[in-house]
Structures are given as C-alpha cells and as structure tokens.
Design a protein around this motif. Sequence first.
Motif, PDB file in Angstrom:
ATOM      1  N   VAL A   1      53.387  26.876  70.884  1.00 47.41           N
ATOM      2  CA  VAL A   1      54.572  26.213  71.436  1.00 47.41           C
ATOM      3  C   VAL A   1      55.751  26.322  70.463  1.00 47.41           C
ATOM      4  CG1 VAL A   1      55.541  23.992  72.146  1.00 47.41           C
ATOM      5  CG2 VAL A   1      53.255  24.655  72.906  1.00 47.41           C
ATOM      6  N   LEU A   2      55.491  26.133  69.167  1.00 46.68           N
ATOM      7  CA  LEU A   2      56.552  26.258  68.173  1.00 46.68           C
ATOM      8  C   LEU A   2      57.143  27.665  68.157  1.00 46.68           C
ATOM      9  CD1 LEU A   2      55.058  24.256  65.164  1.00 46.68           C
ATOM     10  CD2 LEU A   2      57.112  23.669  66.462  1.00 46.68           C
ATOM     11  N   VAL A   3      56.284  28.674  68.226  1.00 53.65           N
ATOM     12  CA  VAL A   3      56.776  30.053  68.220  1.00 53.65           C
ATOM     13  C   VAL A   3      57.523  30.362  69.512  1.00 53.65           C
ATOM     14  CG1 VAL A   3      56.122  32.487  68.043  1.00 53.65           C
ATOM     15  CG2 VAL A   3      54.927  30.778  66.661  1.00 53.65           C
ATOM     16  N   LEU A   4      57.029  29.867  70.629  1.00 53.34           N
ATOM     17  CA  LEU A   4      57.736  30.075  71.893  1.00 53.34           C
ATOM     18  C   LEU A   4      59.112  29.415  71.855  1.00 53.34           C
ATOM     19  CD1 LEU A   4      57.625  31.227  74.776  1.00 53.34           C
ATOM     20  CD2 LEU A   4      56.640  29.045  75.505  1.00 53.34           C
ATOM     21  N   LEU A   5      59.204  28.228  71.266  1.00 51.72           N
ATOM     22  CA  LEU A   5      60.492  27.537  71.170  1.00 51.72           C
ATOM     23  C   LEU A   5      61.466  28.251  70.237  1.00 51.72           C
ATOM     24  CD1 LEU A   5      59.439  23.774  71.157  1.00 51.72           C
ATOM     25  CD2 LEU A   5      60.745  24.979  72.916  1.00 51.72           C
ATOM     26  N   MET A   6      60.970  29.158  69.405  1.00 50.27           N
ATOM     27  CA  MET A   6      61.879  29.981  68.610  1.00 50.27           C
ATOM     28  C   MET A   6      62.805  30.804  69.495  1.00 50.27           C
ATOM     29  SD  MET A   6      59.260  31.240  65.581  1.00 50.27           S
ATOM     30  CE  MET A   6      60.436  32.265  64.705  1.00 50.27           C
ATOM     31  N   GLN A   7      62.387  31.075  70.723  1.00 52.55           N
ATOM     32  CA  GLN A   7      63.271  31.782  71.653  1.00 52.55           C
ATOM     33  C   GLN A   7      64.540  30.980  71.908  1.00 52.55           C
ATOM     34  OE1 GLN A   7      62.868  34.822  72.615  1.00 52.55           O
ATOM     35  NE2 GLN A   7      60.709  35.212  72.154  1.00 52.55           N
ATOM     36  N   GLY A   8      64.417  29.651  71.925  1.00 48.38           N
ATOM     37  CA  GLY A   8      65.605  28.817  72.032  1.00 48.38           C
ATOM     38  C   GLY A   8      66.521  28.990  70.834  1.00 48.38           C
ATOM     39  N   GLY A   9      65.922  29.130  69.656  1.00 46.89           N
ATOM     40  CA  GLY A   9      66.710  29.410  68.472  1.00 46.89           C
ATOM     41  C   GLY A   9      67.436  30.726  68.575  1.00 46.89           C
ATOM     42  N   PHE A  10      66.752  31.742  69.094  1.00 48.07           N
ATOM     43  CA  PHE A  10      67.395  33.044  69.263  1.00 48.07           C
ATOM     44  C   PHE A  10      68.525  32.985  70.285  1.00 48.07           C
ATOM     45  CE2 PHE A  10      63.596  35.069  67.267  1.00 48.07           C
ATOM     46  CZ  PHE A  10      64.277  35.860  66.359  1.00 48.07           C
ATOM     47  N   ILE A  11      68.346  32.216  71.359  1.00 45.47           N
ATOM     48  CA  ILE A  11      69.417  32.079  72.351  1.00 45.47           C
ATOM     49  C   ILE A  11      70.677  31.531  71.689  1.00 45.47           C
ATOM     50  CG2 ILE A  11      70.186  30.749  74.359  1.00 45.47           C
ATOM     51  CD1 ILE A  11      67.335  30.994  75.464  1.00 45.47           C
ATOM     52  N   LEU A  12      70.542  30.442  70.926  1.00 50.41           N
ATOM     53  CA  LEU A  12      71.701  29.841  70.275  1.00 50.41           C
ATOM     54  C   LEU A  12      72.261  30.733  69.176  1.00 50.41           C
ATOM     55  CD1 LEU A  12      70.468  26.143  70.057  1.00 50.41           C
ATOM     56  CD2 LEU A  12      72.317  27.019  71.487  1.00 50.41           C
ATOM     57  N   LEU A  13      71.390  31.361  68.405  1.00 50.79           N
ATOM     58  CA  LEU A  13      71.839  32.257  67.333  1.00 50.79           C
ATOM     59  C   LEU A  13      72.620  33.434  67.898  1.00 50.79           C
ATOM     60  CD1 LEU A  13      71.790  33.348  64.394  1.00 50.79           C
ATOM     61  CD2 LEU A  13      69.581  34.375  64.934  1.00 50.79           C
ATOM     62  N   GLU A  14      72.057  34.084  68.912  1.00 56.10           N
ATOM     63  CA  GLU A  14      72.687  35.276  69.458  1.00 56.10           C
ATOM     64  C   GLU A  14      73.947  34.931  70.243  1.00 56.10           C
ATOM     65  OE1 GLU A  14      71.427  39.209  72.105  1.00 56.10           O
ATOM     66  OE2 GLU A  14      69.885  37.841  71.356  1.00 56.10           O
ATOM     67  N   ALA A  15      73.889  33.859  71.020  1.00 55.51           N
ATOM     68  CA  ALA A  15      75.073  33.457  71.784  1.00 55.51           C
ATOM     69  C   ALA A  15      76.194  33.025  70.848  1.00 55.51           C
ATOM     70  CB  ALA A  15      74.722  32.331  72.752  1.00 55.51           C
ATOM     71  N   GLY A  16      75.856  32.237  69.833  1.00 60.36           N
ATOM     72  CA  GLY A  16      76.876  31.779  68.897  1.00 60.36           C
ATOM     73  C   GLY A  16      77.471  32.894  68.073  1.00 60.36           C
ATOM     74  N   SER A  17      76.706  33.967  67.837  1.00 58.50           N
ATOM     75  CA  SER A  17      77.158  35.087  67.011  1.00 58.50           C
ATOM     76  C   SER A  17      77.958  36.111  67.799  1.00 58.50           C
ATOM     77  CB  SER A  17      75.950  35.784  66.364  1.00 58.50           C
ATOM     78  OG  SER A  17      75.232  34.879  65.547  1.00 58.50           O
ATOM     79  N   THR A  18      78.052  35.940  69.103  1.00 59.79           N
ATOM     80  CA  THR A  18      78.808  36.861  69.947  1.00 59.79           C
ATOM     81  C   THR A  18      79.930  36.103  70.649  1.00 59.79           C
ATOM     82  OG1 THR A  18      77.156  36.555  71.692  1.00 59.79           O
ATOM     83  CG2 THR A  18      76.895  38.464  70.262  1.00 59.79           C
ATOM     84  N   ARG A  19      80.623  36.783  71.566  1.00 58.59           N
ATOM     85  CA  ARG A  19      81.812  36.187  72.157  1.00 58.59           C
ATOM     86  C   ARG A  19      81.486  35.389  73.409  1.00 58.59           C
ATOM     87  NH1 ARG A  19      84.845  41.815  71.873  1.00 58.59           N
ATOM     88  NH2 ARG A  19      82.665  42.392  72.175  1.00 58.59           N
ATOM     89  N   MET A  20      82.382  34.460  73.707  1.00 61.37           N
ATOM     90  CA  MET A  20      82.173  33.498  74.771  1.00 61.37           C
ATOM     91  C   MET A  20      81.871  34.156  76.114  1.00 61.37           C
ATOM     92  SD  MET A  20      84.806  30.520  76.050  1.00 61.37           S
ATOM     93  CE  MET A  20      84.815  29.643  74.503  1.00 61.37           C
ATOM     94  N   LYS A  21      82.472  35.295  76.373  1.00 63.13           N
ATOM     95  CA  LYS A  21      82.347  35.946  77.672  1.00 63.13           C
ATOM     96  C   LYS A  21      80.959  36.549  77.909  1.00 63.13           C
ATOM     97  CE  LYS A  21      84.434  40.199  75.828  1.00 63.13           C
ATOM     98  NZ  LYS A  21      85.600  41.095  75.906  1.00 63.13           N
ATOM     99  N   ASN A  22      80.099  36.505  76.895  1.00 59.99           N
ATOM    100  CA  ASN A  22      78.746  37.054  77.033  1.00 59.99           C
ATOM    101  C   ASN A  22      77.648  36.007  76.849  1.00 59.99           C
ATOM    102  OD1 ASN A  22      79.594  39.870  77.324  1.00 59.99           O
ATOM    103  ND2 ASN A  22      80.209  39.715  75.186  1.00 59.99           N
ATOM    104  N   ALA A  23      78.029  34.744  76.708  1.00 61.26           N
ATOM    105  CA  ALA A  23      77.063  33.709  76.345  1.00 61.26           C
ATOM    106  C   ALA A  23      76.013  33.467  77.424  1.00 61.26           C
ATOM    107  CB  ALA A  23      77.798  32.403  76.033  1.00 61.26           C
ATOM    108  N   GLY A  24      76.437  33.357  78.674  1.00 56.27           N
ATOM    109  CA  GLY A  24      75.480  33.128  79.756  1.00 56.27           C
ATOM    110  C   GLY A  24      74.514  34.287  79.907  1.00 56.27           C
ATOM    111  N   HIS A  25      75.020  35.493  79.771  1.00 54.65           N
ATOM    112  CA  HIS A  25      74.184  36.697  79.849  1.00 54.65           C
ATOM    113  C   HIS A  25      73.088  36.663  78.787  1.00 54.65           C
ATOM    114  CE1 HIS A  25      73.063  40.955  79.701  1.00 54.65           C
ATOM    115  NE2 HIS A  25      73.316  40.907  78.418  1.00 54.65           N
TER     116      HIS A  25
END
Length: 421
Positions: A17-41
């Motif tokens: 479960v902890l490793v699966l929840l790392m995907q949530g970390g990747f979502i925030l990391l990747e979305a935050g590191s890119t531009r607003m117009k690509n966040a939902g994607h």
Amino acid sequence: MDEIFLMNNVFIIICFVLVLLMQGGFILLEAGSTRMKNAGHIAGKTIFTVGIASLVFWAVGYGFIYGEGNLFIGLSDFFYGDFTSEVDGLAGSVDFMFQLAFAAIALTIAFGGFAERAKLSAYIVFAVLFSAAVYPVVAHWIWGDGWLAGLGKQDFAGSTVVHLTGAMAALAATIVLKPRIGKYNKDGSANNLAGHNQVYTALGVLLLWVGWFGFNGGSTLGVEGAFFGYVSLTTQLAAAAGALAAMLTVMALTGKADVPTMLNGALAGLVAITASTAFVATWAAVVIGLIAGVLVYLSMLFFDKMKIDDPIFALSVHGVAGIWGTLSTGFFATPALAEMNGGQAGLLYGGGLAQLGVQFTGVAVSGIYAFVAAFIILKAMSAVLGGIRVSEEEELMGLDISEHGSYGYPENIREDEKFGA
C-alpha cells in the motif's frame, strides 16, 4: 496458521500500500514540476497507466520475472492466480502484489521522459510493451535467479531494477520525442519552463519519502529480526544527506537555495540508498546520500547543456543516482551484511574489486538493455502510430485540453498558458 507467517504477510501488504501510494507522490511531483495546462493530463495518465501495468504484470510480467525458465527469462506462472503457493515465506498472492507495485513505479519513472509532449496513445502502447518486455527482463536477471543474480549482483530494493531501468527508458523517450517547444534557443541556451506549483512538488517528494519505507523496508520480506528497522534507518539518513548536499551545492554555485534542487537531492539520496540499504553501515548511508545530492545537481546541469529536455529530472534523480547507488555497495558493503544479504564485501572492507566489478557489469548491461529496448519500441510505435508527439498547436494549448477536452484548473488557467509556450 503460523503467527510469524501471518505477521509477515500483513507487513508486506502494508508495504504494498505504501509503494502504491507513491504514485500519488509522483502525480504531485510531476504535475508541480510542469506547467498548469498539463496538470490534469499528468494526473489522469498516471492512474490509467498503473492500471495497464497491473494487468500486464498479472498476464505475463510476473511470469517473465519469477517463473521457471532460464538465466535470461522466466517462462511460467502467466495469468497469475495461485492462492495456495508460498514464496519467500509469504503467500504467493501477497508477494505478487508487492512485486507488482515495483513494476508500476518503474513505468511511472519512464514516463518522466514523455512529459508535456507525448500523445495519450503513446502512453497506452508503451505501458503495455515496457511492462511486458523491458522491466521484467532486467528484474529477472537480478531478482528472478537470472544470470546477474548468479554473479552476486547486489540490488536490495531496486536502484538498478526499478530506477535505472525507468530512467534509461525515459532517456530514450526524451531523444525520440525531442525537446519541448521553447525549451532551447537557436544559440543553444536553455529557457526555464518552470513548473507551476512548488508546493505540489514538495508534497509529492514527502509522499515518496514516506512510501520509500515500504519500498526499502518491505524488501526485507518479513518482520523476523526486525531488520526492516535498520533498512529504514539507512534510508532516512541517505535521504536527509541528499537533501542537504544538493542545497549546499546549488547555493555554492548560484548563491540561491533552489527549491527543486533541494527536493531532487532528497529523492537522489533515496534512489541511491535503495540498492545498498541492507549492505552498508549508517555512516556509509550518509556518505552515499551526500554524494548523490551533489551528483543530482551537476547532472541536471549536464543534461540541460546536452539539450536533453527532462522536465521531471528522471535521468538525474533515478538514472545517475541509481548508478551511483548500485556501485556504492561495491565500495561500502560490510562483510557481515554482505554475508547476510548476498554478494561480497566492498572495497573499503577488504573485499577487493570483485563486488564492484559485478555492480558495474549489472549497471552497464541493464542500462544498455533498457535504453535500447525502449528506443526500439518508441521508434516502432512512432512508425506505426504516425508519430508519438502531439502537434505543435496541441502542445501549445496544453495536453489537458488537446487530449482530454478539459483543463485541470478550468477556473484558473491563464490566457498565456492556454496558447503560449
């Protein structure tokens, strides 16, 4: 039923479960590191590609890694559904779930090289092929009684198997897809296409940091002896040292404590210690993290100078730190921990160059295979799909609207973000 058996299985499911929840970390990391117009994607593609990876791992991935076969590939246990087996003191289904989470993480790392420019169809097809033909091969060589395991390759939780494999696939993607519009000028200078939310990025790193205790601690595969506690300790020390070293490095070179660099330093420390966490003393964990923190920033500068557009810094965080972390056991593995967990002692403990040579061999062949296989897959996909990059117009308007028909931030999207670079 044996009490320890039950405790081991509960522990590993919690780690899953902890490793699966790392995907949530990747979502925030990747979305935050890119531009607003690509966040939902970014958020959406992460969810459905984890779904694809899960189905492919069930169908063939687990069998290619752990099935009975030869030194290069497993050839049994496809469409896994055994509810009676035991593997390494665990119920077979529990072991399957834990290993599945690692496969999904490797795929998510690979997708860092796709960010802000790849078609949705490219994510779908690559998710299938990477999960079937790239990750399982490297994992079998090292974790599935393959030929590198026979040499005594040390990779406790996946600096090579997960992180380097994903990073080399990301490198192939950045080369095939080419840089984002506006990233580099004609004179070769780079523009900073800054991420839109550093708070998201920081929270993503924290979630990944927490999840790493399932990643590394769970790789002990049980609670007996409470060795997971020691693994957690070395993990924490390396992450802390990585964050500090990256901050001091960027301050020394620029005069500013750049936030993304600090965050990447923590991740680099985590990636580096992942291979060696069960093999090294605590002081060595600190050294490994410190060196990873320095390397991550210097490699970020290097890749930018080479015009390799890596918005999520997957090559530096997961590739360079993954290589260093894997090699580090060849220097720092203690005799007692090497005897307990496999392989030989490191160079600094009188083990000579033998283990370092095995580690180097593992890094080289695994990295080359992952890159070449991913490159061939991407080139073939490009030919069959008529290209894997969105059009210039679609890239400028953002993948949220062009691929999904709605913005991740429909009320807040700025006009310049809608149609500007």
